[in-house]
Design a protein around this motif. Sequence first.
Motif, PDB file in Angstrom:
ATOM      1  N   TYR A 198       4.822   6.266  -1.148  1.00 14.76           N
ATOM      2  CA  TYR A 198       5.598   6.526   0.071  1.00 14.76           C
ATOM      3  C   TYR A 198       6.842   5.655   0.178  1.00 14.76           C
ATOM      4  O   TYR A 198       7.635   5.807   1.078  1.00 14.76           O
ATOM      5  CB  TYR A 198       4.715   6.324   1.310  1.00 14.76           C
TER       6      TYR A 198
ATOM      7  N   GLU B 216       0.991   4.072  -3.002  1.00 15.80           N
ATOM      8  CA  GLU B 216       0.670   5.481  -2.731  1.00 15.80           C
ATOM      9  C   GLU B 216       1.889   6.396  -2.830  1.00 15.80           C
ATOM     10  O   GLU B 216       1.793   7.579  -2.567  1.00 15.80           O
ATOM     11  CB  GLU B 216       0.022   5.608  -1.342  1.00 15.80           C
TER      12      GLU B 216
ATOM     13  N   ILE C 151       0.829  -1.206   0.000  1.00 12.92           N
ATOM     14  CA  ILE C 151       0.000   0.000   0.000  1.00 12.92           C
ATOM     15  C   ILE C 151       0.859   1.250   0.000  1.00 12.92           C
ATOM     16  O   ILE C 151       0.600   2.199  -0.755  1.00 12.92           O
ATOM     17  CB  ILE C 151      -0.975  -0.014   1.203  1.00 12.92           C
TER      18      ILE C 151
END
Length: 111
Positions: free
Chosen positions: A110, A108, A104
């Motif tokens: 990061y 996204e 995730i």
Amino acid sequence: MARNRSLDMGELTDTLYYILLSLVAPRHGYLIMKNIETITDGEFEIGPASLYSSIQKLESAGLIERVDIDDQKRKTYQATDKGIQLLKMDVQRRRVMVRHAEEILKLEGYY
């Protein structure tokens, strides 16, 4: 999930995880606390009250047992086969959780 229900669900809280991990080899209370500090580089500490209530839970669940050691002054414990199996399952569960988080975070942007 309530902390007191985690063992019923077959999962370990962080405290129970580190205690059980420390008891792969026989240890008494003080050595359990010191071992946890050592393996986590001081990032996780367990106080005596939490340690002994957790030991009681683990022993009641059949995950650890008292072992006879020459030092009769201290209660020494070690993980049972059932405890080792739960620890191995919990390690796998945590790996999956980390993989999900990494996927995730990467998605996204990061990571």
